[in-house]
Design a protein around this motif. Sequence first.
Motif, PDB file in Angstrom:
ATOM      1  N   GLU A 170     -29.046  26.882  -4.163  1.00 54.01           N
ATOM      2  CA  GLU A 170     -29.207  26.583  -5.176  1.00 54.01           C
ATOM      3  C   GLU A 170     -30.560  25.737  -5.428  1.00 54.01           C
ATOM      4  N   GLU A 171     -31.359  26.022  -4.528  1.00 54.01           N
ATOM      5  CA  GLU A 171     -32.837  25.348  -4.744  1.00 54.01           C
ATOM      6  C   GLU A 171     -33.807  26.465  -5.252  1.00 54.01           C
ATOM      7  N   PRO A 172     -34.294  26.557  -6.371  1.00 56.52           N
ATOM      8  CA  PRO A 172     -35.304  27.391  -7.039  1.00 56.52           C
ATOM      9  C   PRO A 172     -36.429  27.466  -6.283  1.00 56.52           C
ATOM     10  N   THR A 173     -37.050  28.759  -5.538  1.00 55.08           N
ATOM     11  CA  THR A 173     -38.189  28.810  -5.203  1.00 55.08           C
ATOM     12  C   THR A 173     -38.925  29.851  -5.715  1.00 55.08           C
ATOM     13  N   ILE A 174     -40.387  29.611  -5.680  1.00 57.36           N
ATOM     14  CA  ILE A 174     -41.459  30.491  -6.162  1.00 57.36           C
ATOM     15  C   ILE A 174     -42.335  30.932  -5.063  1.00 57.36           C
ATOM     16  N   GLY A 175     -42.504  32.507  -5.163  1.00 58.02           N
ATOM     17  CA  GLY A 175     -43.387  32.909  -4.135  1.00 58.02           C
ATOM     18  C   GLY A 175     -43.934  34.274  -4.665  1.00 58.02           C
ATOM     19  N   ALA A 176     -44.638  34.901  -3.588  1.00 53.40           N
ATOM     20  CA  ALA A 176     -45.515  35.994  -4.265  1.00 53.40           C
ATOM     21  C   ALA A 176     -44.998  37.389  -3.213  1.00 53.40           C
ATOM     22  N   THR A 177     -45.187  38.608  -3.587  1.00 53.32           N
ATOM     23  CA  THR A 177     -44.664  39.760  -2.813  1.00 53.32           C
ATOM     24  C   THR A 177     -45.621  39.903  -1.447  1.00 53.32           C
ATOM     25  N   ASN A 178     -45.379  38.713  -0.736  1.00 55.82           N
ATOM     26  CA  ASN A 178     -46.290  38.732   0.519  1.00 55.82           C
ATOM     27  C   ASN A 178     -46.170  40.208   1.339  1.00 55.82           C
ATOM     28  N   TRP A 179     -44.679  40.570   1.806  1.00 54.78           N
ATOM     29  CA  TRP A 179     -44.795  41.712   2.366  1.00 54.78           C
ATOM     30  C   TRP A 179     -45.278  43.029   1.799  1.00 54.78           C
ATOM     31  N   ALA A 180     -45.166  43.076   0.260  1.00 55.11           N
ATOM     32  CA  ALA A 180     -45.687  44.135  -0.219  1.00 55.11           C
ATOM     33  C   ALA A 180     -47.474  44.119  -0.004  1.00 55.11           C
TER      34      ALA A 180
END
Length: 353
Positions: A170-180
């Motif tokens: 339920e905790e919103p998270t923001i990230g980037a496509t680090n694997w890609a």
Amino acid sequence: MVAPDGAQHKTATRSSDGPAKVTITEIAREAGVSVPTVSRVVNGRSDVSPATRAKVEDLLQRHGYRRRAPAPGARPVLLDLVFNDLDSPWAVEIIRGVEEVTHESGVGTVVSAIHNRAGSARQWMTNLRARASDGVILVTSVLEPRLHDELRRLGVPLVVIDPAGSPASEEPTIGATNWAGGMAATEYLLGLGHRRIGFIEGPSRLMCSRARLDGYRAALDVAGVPVDGELIVPGDFYHESGFTGCNQLLDLDDPPTAVFAASDQMALGAMEALRRRGLRVPEDMSVVGFDDLPEMLWASPPLTTVRQPLADMGKLAARVVLDLARSVVPTSPRVELATELVVRASTAPPRRA
């Protein structure tokens, strides 16, 4: 930075899922102090003895004090933006994105660093409770479970940028496509003809670091190039570990022809290690970073790197937490913004295959 003039003042009440409201008068009676003393603690005043403050704060927490729910249609007025440290241009880009949204919304922003020091996060929580923040954006930081639970009890919405571990659903998270991004950088070096590619890791506790390493491994696997554990060295995203890691790679009997650092700052450290050994970039070794901080265009030579949209991540996190403060639920608990390989002059085909 502080809240804008006219910020609404909020008082603390019992959580809606607990028993009847507990007043400041009752807290004062239980603590054996005056009502003004409790009020000074709640409002973060410094003119209270440490022992009294600790007693009152313990009672406030045990009784589940939280801010009074805002009136229907009330606007959020204050956000907390929390980092482990602020000594990085990476943090500045996140702040820039958050501030753009909060400024447009007429919302104040308090920027804090908890430094992973004992008691620092708890002191931040005390300050947050006193200033009655409307939301929190946590950046690559870890809160003790007790403090995490306290945020929930206070009803303060939380959004995490680059979470350290797997967050609650339920905790919103923001990230980037680090694997890609990790895969794209490694595939590019492979395409130039490099086969021995060193990798300087970020902190292993962070999901983004592990994803970049996994992308590096995946690209090698797809190309049929065995992963050599000697070519993977530890780092912490800062210049010094890039310098140390590159020296470790250069000391190998068969050093790499290219280095992929999991952050731009480590890439700069690696370039300095090469310079001190009389080696040239990219003639003697190619170097790739990750972040695309603004100054990488002015590195010597300009750095090939993976761009992650740091300011956009800050903007999105601010919009999501402001929506949560208005009781608007996000459509997805996890959002990843696209990374992009930016090719500059720090990479070239190897002089030796």
